[in-house]
Design a protein around this motif. Structure first.
Motif, short mmCIF file in Angstrom:
data_model
loop_
_atom_site.label_atom_id
_atom_site.label_comp_id
_atom_site.label_asym_id
_atom_site.label_seq_id
_atom_site.Cartn_x
_atom_site.Cartn_y
_atom_site.Cartn_z
N THR A 117 -2.52 -2.00 2.85
CA THR A 117 -3.87 -2.33 3.28
C THR A 117 -3.90 -3.73 3.90
O THR A 117 -3.03 -4.55 3.63
N LYS A 118 -4.92 -3.98 4.70
CA LYS A 118 -5.07 -5.28 5.37
C LYS A 118 -5.20 -6.43 4.37
O LYS A 118 -4.74 -7.54 4.63
N ASN A 119 -5.79 -6.14 3.20
CA ASN A 119 -5.96 -7.22 2.21
C ASN A 119 -4.74 -7.37 1.29
O ASN A 119 -4.79 -8.13 0.33
N GLY A 120 -3.63 -6.65 1.59
CA GLY A 120 -2.38 -6.91 0.89
C GLY A 120 -2.07 -6.03 -0.31
O GLY A 120 -1.30 -6.44 -1.18
N ASP A 175 1.99 12.97 -8.76
CA ASP A 175 0.69 12.53 -9.28
C ASP A 175 0.73 11.06 -9.67
O ASP A 175 -0.07 10.58 -10.46
N THR A 176 1.69 10.31 -9.10
CA THR A 176 1.92 8.92 -9.46
C THR A 176 1.61 7.98 -8.30
O THR A 176 1.89 8.30 -7.14
N GLN A 177 1.03 6.83 -8.63
CA GLN A 177 0.81 5.78 -7.64
C GLN A 177 1.31 4.47 -8.25
O GLN A 177 0.92 4.10 -9.35
N ILE A 178 2.17 3.79 -7.50
CA ILE A 178 2.69 2.49 -7.88
C ILE A 178 2.12 1.49 -6.87
O ILE A 178 2.29 1.68 -5.67
N SER A 179 1.48 0.45 -7.35
CA SER A 179 0.84 -0.51 -6.44
C SER A 179 1.25 -1.93 -6.79
O SER A 179 1.49 -2.25 -7.96
N PHE A 180 1.34 -2.76 -5.75
CA PHE A 180 1.56 -4.19 -5.96
C PHE A 180 0.84 -4.97 -4.88
O PHE A 180 0.53 -4.43 -3.81
N GLU A 181 0.56 -6.23 -5.19
CA GLU A 181 -0.22 -7.08 -4.28
C GLU A 181 0.67 -8.08 -3.57
O GLU A 181 1.56 -8.70 -4.17
#
Length: 170
Positions: free
Chosen positions: A151-154, A162-168
């Motif tokens: 995403t634009k905000n990082g 069914d898995t989502q791994i996210s980091f900023e």
């Protein structure tokens, strides 16, 4: 005679490896993908990867818990940034990195490795530039073929099954 047979087999194997490396990536079972984003901070970030599909298998079969996984298929997944970034608060210098993960039930390790120009299963921990830990979550919907979003905000999201791994990133 045995030496001749051995040499023939060795050259045949090298030819097959060269042919595989040069084949049209769009015709592979795990097609290539590239996601990129210009962040509000001004940095450009991209992830160049191949998209494996589950094809009736479980996520744990393809990305076993507790083991380093190439985070995609085929060649090493490449994470590239045009500027120094903070990833989950830790500094990562501008450049290209191999992106690996260690899946876990309660925590995933995201690895940014200095070696990025390899076949995906080639990995040396001594080349790690940064490791972060993140908690896995449930994705909004089941996803057959692995994908990344930036995403634009990082926010970076790895979505599969069914898995989502996210980091900023900042």
């Amino acid at each position: 005679m045995k030496k001749l047979i051995l040499l023939t087999l060795m050259f045949g194997g090298l030819f097959n490896l060269t042919t595989l490396a040069q084949q049209d990536k769009s015709k592979r079972a795990s097609p290539p993908a590239l996601v990129s984003q210009s962040l509000t901070s001004g940095a450009s970030v991209s992830i160049d990867y191949s998209r494996p599909s589950l094809k009736g298998r479980s996520l744990n079969e393809l990305a076993p818990a507790g083991k380093v996984w190439r985070t995609g298929a085929n060649e090493t997944t490449i994470f590239e940034t045009s500027q120094d970034l903070k990833i989950e608060g830790q500094l990562l210098a501008a450049g290209k990195y191999g992106l690996y993960t260690i899946p876990g039930e309660k925590e995933w390790t995201i690895i940014f490795n200095k070696a990025w120009k390899n076949w995906g299963t080639v990995y040396k921990e001594s080349d790690d530039a940064l490791r972060i830990q993140v908690k896995p979550g449930k994705s909004k919907e089941f996803t057959e073929t692995m994908s990344f979003e930036i995403t634009k905000n990082g926010q970076v999201h790895l979505i599969w099954a069914d898995t989502q791994i996210s980091f900023e990133i900042q």
